[in-house]
Design a protein around this motif. Structure first.
Motif, PDB file in Angstrom:
ATOM      1  N   LEU A  53       0.820  -1.215   0.000  1.00  0.00           N
ATOM      2  CA  LEU A  53       0.000   0.000   0.000  1.00  0.00           C
ATOM      3  C   LEU A  53       0.850   1.260   0.000  1.00  0.00           C
ATOM      4  O   LEU A  53       1.584   1.539   0.959  1.00  0.00           O
ATOM      5  N   TRP A  63      -2.708   5.871   4.583  1.00  0.00           N
ATOM      6  CA  TRP A  63      -3.087   5.763   5.992  1.00  0.00           C
ATOM      7  C   TRP A  63      -4.603   5.619   6.133  1.00  0.00           C
ATOM      8  O   TRP A  63      -5.097   4.827   6.935  1.00  0.00           O
ATOM      9  N   CYS A  66      -5.588   2.137   4.940  1.00  0.00           N
ATOM     10  CA  CYS A  66      -5.190   1.147   5.948  1.00  0.00           C
ATOM     11  C   CYS A  66      -6.181   1.129   7.110  1.00  0.00           C
ATOM     12  O   CYS A  66      -6.605   0.061   7.574  1.00  0.00           O
ATOM     13  N   ARG A  70      -8.519  -2.070   8.219  1.00  0.00           N
ATOM     14  CA  ARG A  70      -8.355  -2.659   9.541  1.00  0.00           C
ATOM     15  C   ARG A  70      -9.658  -2.748  10.338  1.00  0.00           C
ATOM     16  O   ARG A  70      -9.725  -3.426  11.357  1.00  0.00           O
ATOM     17  N   ILE A  77      -0.434  -5.773   5.921  1.00  0.00           N
ATOM     18  CA  ILE A  77      -0.307  -4.569   5.094  1.00  0.00           C
ATOM     19  C   ILE A  77       1.117  -4.035   5.203  1.00  0.00           C
ATOM     20  O   ILE A  77       1.598  -3.730   6.293  1.00  0.00           O
ATOM     21  N   MET A  79       3.341  -0.971   4.031  1.00  0.00           N
ATOM     22  CA  MET A  79       3.267   0.380   3.493  1.00  0.00           C
ATOM     23  C   MET A  79       4.522   0.693   2.681  1.00  0.00           C
ATOM     24  O   MET A  79       5.639   0.404   3.112  1.00  0.00           O
ATOM     25  N   ALA A  97      -0.877  -0.788  10.140  1.00  0.00           N
ATOM     26  CA  ALA A  97       0.059  -1.348   9.171  1.00  0.00           C
ATOM     27  C   ALA A  97       0.998  -2.328   9.884  1.00  0.00           C
ATOM     28  O   ALA A  97       1.282  -2.171  11.068  1.00  0.00           O
TER      29      ALA A  97
END
Length: 235
Positions: A53, A63, A66, A70, A77, A79, A97
């Motif tokens: 991501l 962000w 994510c 979640r 994940i 990043m 993350a």
């Protein structure tokens, strides 16, 4: 053996193309999303083993994406970002993350991080024995169902927040250092800041207080880290 499913989320076609070519050679099955909204749509329709991501995207940043993922998913994940500030990394890890890789990165390091996250996720899902509910004043934790109820009401936590709270609750007679908590939850190969633990603890405390708990079940042990505290028990 079925191929591992990867979702690549990046608004730059060149980056998606490079990742797709490399990961397909490594045997991964690839799906791509150019925007955050497209990524969220794909997560609803497909099951992924890991998500790569990007942070900086035009419609929703990584962000935000994510955080939404979640709310319902525990998929690892990773990043990907050009931002190098420590506070940005802590923020990303704090909202759920699992790891953070700064661009430009080495392809072999990317692959190693991916396999580490997938392996850790698989172990967590398949090797844990059945666990009984943990009962505390005003709070009940159901480890297998991954549910926490405060005053009988279900409260949502990110996967890492849940794992952190359960770990402390199951070992409430001991104080954990930040380093040990990072090793337990993020693994020995985690290279980020241990302060990510503080961010998660802060989030957990805020959610518990907002849900109506009248005591703080996670206490700071100065010079060490954190321990679980049960209201009514002698310290």
């Amino acid at each position: 053996m079925s191929k591992l499913q990867v979702l690549i989320v990046d608004d730059e076609w060149n980056m998606r193309n490079l990742l797709r070519i490399y990961l397909m050679k490594e045997g991964f099955q690839i799906k791509e999303a150019a925007t955050g909204l497209e990524a969220l749509s794909m997560v609803k329709k497909h099951s992924f083993d890991i998500i790569l991501l990007d942070v900086m995207m035009p419609d929703m940043d990584g962000w935000q994406v994510c955080k939404v993922i979640r709310e319902t998913e525990t998929v690892p994940i990773l990043m990907l970002t050009a931002r190098t500030e420590t506070k940005d990394k802590i923020h990303g890890l704090g909202i759920g993350a699992d790891d953070y890789l700064t661009k430009p990165f080495d392809s072999e390091e990317l692959l190693a991080r991916m396999y580490s996250l997938i392996r850790r996720s698989t172990i967590t899902q398949t090797s844990q024995p059945q666990q009984l509910a943990l009962e505390f004043p005003q709070m009940t934790i159901f480890p297998d169902a991954r549910e926490i109820r405060i005053q009988a009401e279900l409260v949502d936590f990110t996967p890492k927040e849940f794992d952190l709270l359960v770990l402390l609750a199951q070992c409430r007679q001991r104080a954990f250092s930040r380093e040990e908590l990072v090793e337990r939850l993020w693994g020995f190969d985690y290279e980020g800041e241990v302060r990510v633990v503080d961010t998660h603890i802060k989030n957990i405390r805020e959610k518990l207080q907002k849900a109506g708990m009248t005591y703080n079940p996670i206490q700071t042990v100065w010079g060490v880290g954190y321990k679980f505290f049960v209201s009514g028990e002698q310290e």
